[in-house]
Design an enzyme around this catalytic site. Structure first.
Site, PDB file in Angstrom:
ATOM      1  N   GLY A 109     -66.032  -3.530  13.393  1.00 31.03           N
ATOM      2  CA  GLY A 109     -65.593  -3.930  14.724  1.00 31.03           C
ATOM      3  C   GLY A 109     -65.172  -2.785  15.646  1.00 31.03           C
ATOM      4  N   TYR A 140     -50.672 -14.449  13.869  1.00 32.50           N
ATOM      5  CA  TYR A 140     -51.455 -13.324  14.407  1.00 32.50           C
ATOM      6  C   TYR A 140     -50.951 -12.934  15.791  1.00 32.50           C
ATOM      7  CZ  TYR A 140     -55.341 -10.938  16.741  1.00 32.50           C
ATOM      8  OH  TYR A 140     -56.098 -10.063  17.485  1.00 32.50           O
TER       9      TYR A 140
END
Ligand code: NDP
Length: 315
Positions: free
Chosen positions: A13, A190
């Site tokens: 990523g 998160y």
């Protein structure tokens, strides 16, 4: 001399795209700090960057012992440290039950916030010693800190509450696994961890910028809808999320482009201001973005800092 930059989670990523963007300039040696050595080596090879411009070093942010071992290994390498990029993250939006780090802390906050908190505190002295003209500590943030956007307002929203769960150690035994003391929610955990990332960057700035000259910064790189971050999401979401971001919210950014953005925060001579949360507009020009009320709360930043110091064993 070449600059040395450590990038956590450089095996995929954004971290990998940034590694590529920096290594290709020939001006940087990238330390890819990754939990899966072989995956990182393969990923580096797949980008075609030259072996002279990177080194893979093992780091598992979900273990304080591993963080300390990584720091010891890095120091032994004898390299100076010019820039540290805290990029790695886990996201468990569909998890029904919490999972835990080696130290028994809820995994998202344990990895994304506490692992990076310990890492950056332990490496600060090395950055102080470096003679590099523009030293930077960058902690990747997220849109969840902007309440001025649609995506920043999607529930469950981040909320650290009075931080009672964090103070209890997020262990699920005698404390909640959520910072605010609530019931476990993977997506919220998160987002909470990203708020901690942005609060930490600002607290670093207040405590250390003047004394050290280090630039502390955070950023929202755009929605990189194709990365592994969404690997645990349901298949239908993974299918529809990239086109949704491309055509509806228009926040979509390719991995390559996001890597260029983060590389800019690492080495662009015009991005030296400390304490800033960078974002990019639709023409891909950087600007100083506003953080939400909670993500810029000074007393909460101090509280999170002080509790985190205890949890990682620094005090
Ligand atoms: P990826 O899942 O592709 O990358 C995350 C990286 O973190 C991987 O290299 C992964 O390693 C690593 N990692 C996970 N756990 C650990 C650990 N315990 N120790 C060491 N490394 C670990 O996601 P992205 O590239 O999208 O995410 C990178 C950053 O960008 C994150 O901070 C995320 O919050 C942020 N971000 C992403 C957005 C997006 O739209 N994708 C939007 C806003 C912010 P491995 O390869 O071994 O799995």
């Amino acid at each position: 001399r070449k600059g040395t930059v450590i990038i956590t989670g450089a095996s995929s990523g954004l971290g990998l795209a940034t590694t590529k963007a920096l290594a290709e300039t020939g001006k940087w040696h990238v330390i890819m700090a990754c939990r899966d050595f072989l995956k990182a080596e393969r990923a580096a090879k797949s980008t075609g960057i030259s072996k002279d411009n990177y080194t893979v070093m093992h780091l598992d942010l979900a273990s304080f012992d591993s963080v300390r071992q990584f720091v010891a290994n890095f120091k032994q390498s004898g390299r100076p440290l010019d820039v540290l990029v805290c990029n790695a993250a886990v996201y468990q939006p569909t998890a029904r039950e919490p999972t835990f780090t080696a130290d028994g802390i809820e995994l998202s906050v344990g990895t994304n916030h506490l692992g990076h908190f310990l890492l950056s505190r332990l490496l600060l002295d090395d950055m102080k010693k470096s003679d590099y003209p523009s030293k930077r500590l960058i902690i990747v943030g997220s849109i969840t800190g902007n309440t001025n956007t649609l995506a920043g307002n999607v529930p469950p929203k981040a909320n650290l509450g009075d931080t009672r769960g964090l103070a209890g150690g997020l262990n699920g035994l005698n404390s909640s696994t959520m910072i605010d003391g609530g019931k476990f929610d993977g997506a919220k955990a998160y987002k909470d961890s990203k708020i901690c990332n942005m609060l930490t960057m600002q607290e670093f700035h207040r405590r250390y910028h003047e004394e050290t000259g280090i630039t502390f910064a955070s950023l929202y790189p755009g929605c990189i809808a194709t990365t592994g971050l969404f690997r645990e999401h349901i298949p239908l979401f993974r299918l529809l999320f990239p086109p949704f971001q491309k055509f509806i919210t228009k926040g979509y950014v390719s991995e390559d482009e996001s890597g260029k953005r983060l590389a800019q925060v690492v080495n662009d001579p015009s991005l030296t201001k400390s304490g800033v949360y960078w974002s990019w507009n639709k023409d891909s020009a950087s600007f100083e973005n506003q953080l939400s009320k909670e993500a810029s709360d000074v007393s909460k930043a101090r509280k999170v800092w002080e509790i985190s110091e205890k949890l990682v064993g620094l005090v």
